[in-house]
Design an enzyme around this catalytic site. Sequence first.
Site, PDB file in Angstrom:
ATOM      1  N   LYS A   1      29.532  -2.478   3.214  1.00 30.86           N
ATOM      2  CA  LYS A   1      28.320  -3.362   3.629  1.00 30.86           C
ATOM      3  C   LYS A   1      26.859  -2.355   4.044  1.00 30.86           C
ATOM      4  O   LYS A   1      27.501  -1.841   4.991  1.00 30.86           O
ATOM      5  CB  LYS A   1      28.292  -5.031   3.855  1.00 30.86           C
ATOM      6  CG  LYS A   1      26.953  -4.955   4.042  1.00 30.86           C
ATOM      7  CD  LYS A   1      27.717  -6.953   4.804  1.00 30.86           C
ATOM      8  CE  LYS A   1      25.738  -7.746   4.651  1.00 30.86           C
ATOM      9  NZ  LYS A   1      26.298  -9.232   5.195  1.00 30.86           N
TER      10      LYS A   1
ATOM     11  N   SER B   1      26.071 -12.680   2.672  1.00 33.47           N
ATOM     12  CA  SER B   1      24.799 -11.227   2.678  1.00 33.47           C
ATOM     13  C   SER B   1      25.581 -10.788   2.165  1.00 33.47           C
ATOM     14  O   SER B   1      25.492  -9.003   1.744  1.00 33.47           O
ATOM     15  CB  SER B   1      24.266 -11.069   3.928  1.00 33.47           C
ATOM     16  OG  SER B   1      25.565 -11.261   4.929  1.00 33.47           O
TER      17      SER B   1
ATOM     18  N   SER C   1      28.859 -15.460   4.899  1.00 38.85           N
ATOM     19  CA  SER C   1      28.607 -14.400   4.900  1.00 38.85           C
ATOM     20  C   SER C   1      29.529 -12.740   3.963  1.00 38.85           C
ATOM     21  O   SER C   1      29.582 -12.316   3.679  1.00 38.85           O
ATOM     22  CB  SER C   1      27.149 -13.403   5.505  1.00 38.85           C
ATOM     23  OG  SER C   1      26.359 -13.977   5.545  1.00 38.85           O
TER      24      SER C   1
END
Length: 468
Positions: free
Chosen positions: A80, A155, A179
């Site tokens: 990420k 996220s 997330s």
Amino acid sequence: MSEDLIYEDATAMAELIRTGAVSSVELVRAHLARIEATNPAINAIVTVADGALEAARAADADLAAGKDVGALHGVPFTVKDSIDTAGVLTQRGSPIFAGRLPTTDATSVARIKDAGAILLAKTNLPEFSYSTESDNLLTGRTNNPWDLDRTPGGSSGGESAAIAAGMSPFGLGTDLAISVRGPAAQTGIVALKPTHGRIPMTGVWPRVPRRDWHVGPMARTVRDLALTYSLLAGPDGEDGFSVTPKSFDSGVGSVPSRPLRVGWIVDSGLGPVDPEVAATVRAAAQALSSTGVHVEEVTIPAVERDNPLALFNLQHVMELKPAMAAATRGREDDMFTMSTSMLNTPDTSIEDYIAAEQGFERIRDGYAEYFTRYDALLLPVLPIPAHPHGMTVFVIDGKTVDATHIQTFTVQFNVTGLPALSMRFGTSSDGLPIGVQIAGNWHAESTVLHVASLLEGVSPVRNLHPVL
């Protein structure tokens, strides 16, 4: 290289490399080709790491020379874009950080590299990781590979979409309220949010509120989660929350020898749940009981008394606002919608802030009592399957709720620090993945992973992949 090999898990890929059935170079090239073929429609990958093929050649040379190799030697992975990667762009989903090039790896990235894995690419996210949709002004919107008109979540939505689409076998995400688990449920993969502090947050931004943030592995199989968690856990001497010795519970063993007791819940007092999601949780409970686990429906009175999401919304803004205001000062016009909205949220009074903190303590107490009687809890990950992009309200089982309701079942394990795992166990009438969540006692990752492995073994939806 066949698509079947692209969809092998990381554990199998590592074994194929060790036995010479496939080279690291072949595997990296295959994933790069997959990215080239599928990423334009999905937009999960935002930066391809320079040097991946060179690292793969070195990995193959080391193996040929008979050198000792790590558990993930030669296997590609993704990260990420809020997690620092040395020499590879880490832009946090914002024009404010465009071109940012860290000089050191985050602790989590360094540990996966130490096991021999090769950084392949960085994945998309909402600006500053602050949304349940992965969209931003710098790298755009990520689409769900099961239905491009729907979100893969946030996220860590770019990470979940990349793994689901075969662009990566496994990777790293972060979790403040939903997330890693929410995106995993929306794309049909698996993800683990470990006990708070088990994986250091060093090299990740933002880090406030520190007691709610977690780094977590994301993959396609439970055994990959267990392997990567065992490599990631343990203090690094920099994160003051990461103090439990690695040997305490590395995700292997430590499961009670007696028959396990697991409670399950759908009607938790936290709001509406889609009937197909509820049916999937019930089916998972029934399937788990067939494995020899004692399973029964339960209630969690502490969560019914103190709504974790309502308390979280009072608490976290007051800690995030100063950090984001400092980072964006003078660049407010370069901010995306969710971050701007958060900065414009009225301040929480000190009385409400303290009340929220005390509510979290009561919820922790409630779960401490629950885990004197049960080893794990089975419940929804999300109240609905993946939803269309841009929705601000949902109608669920005839009731209208705002979009923050998507976090209602996950955030309780952030504010308590309890470990929780997301895995697919069903399919909606629209053909979308439906996940279930397994939570355990503090530092009981082994039990959570064991229960998930049992469920995986009786799952009706194993080895399903989106058609791209």
